[in-house]
Scaffold this motif. Structure first.
Motif, short mmCIF file in Angstrom:
data_model
loop_
_atom_site.label_atom_id
_atom_site.label_comp_id
_atom_site.label_asym_id
_atom_site.label_seq_id
_atom_site.Cartn_x
_atom_site.Cartn_y
_atom_site.Cartn_z
N SER A 120 1.24 -4.59 -4.97
CA SER A 120 -0.03 -4.33 -4.56
C SER A 120 -0.83 -3.30 -5.43
N GLY A 121 -0.13 -2.99 -6.12
CA GLY A 121 -0.66 -1.94 -7.30
C GLY A 121 -0.41 -0.36 -6.97
N ILE A 122 0.51 -0.05 -5.83
CA ILE A 122 0.30 1.39 -5.31
C ILE A 122 1.33 2.06 -6.33
N LYS A 123 0.92 3.04 -7.04
CA LYS A 123 1.73 3.65 -8.12
C LYS A 123 2.14 4.90 -7.38
N PRO A 124 3.54 5.38 -7.89
CA PRO A 124 4.16 6.48 -7.37
C PRO A 124 3.52 7.85 -7.83
#
Length: 123
Positions: A102-106
């Motif tokens: 879903s595109g959540i970056k660390p």
């Protein structure tokens, strides 16, 4: 207080400590990936230790009373531990994969002190 009661309390204390560390990881870590790592590891070990205390208690009760229901209870708890060992990491992986897709970056955790020391070495 006999030896089995002390051992049960020690196992419960270790399990409680791991679960508290999992709660701290949930509130303290910055992103979904590090939160998953902290909570999954800690709650898995916390649940294993609390379940181990139940196993020790039921074996102690089986030895002292001879009732077979305590061995049945021990077997059920051991099966639950194996189910936990399979499902907890699998669920954490599925959540992390869904977050990644879903595109959540660390969020990068930066250690300022280490950066300063690294800068001193190269200057």
């Amino acid at each position: 207080m006999d030896g089995s009661t002390i051992f049960i309390k020690i196992l419960l204390g270790i399990g409680l400590a791991f679960n508290v560390l999992g709660v701290i990881a949930l509130y303290r870590f910055p992103d979904v990936y590090t939160r998953l790592h902290g909570t999954t590891k800690c709650t898995t070990f916390g649940s294993i230790f609390t379940s181990a205390s139940v196993v020790v208690y039921s074996i102690f009760k089986y030895v002292t009373t001879g009732e077979p229901r305590f061995m049945t209870f021990t077997i059920h708890v051991i099966i639950a531990i194996f189910a936990l060992l399979i499902t907890n990491p699998t669920a954490a992986h599925a959540i992390a994969r869904a977050a990644h897709k879903s595109g959540i970056k660390p969020i990068g955790i930066v250690d300022k002190l280490s950066e300063e020391k690294a800068g001193e070495k190269f200057s």
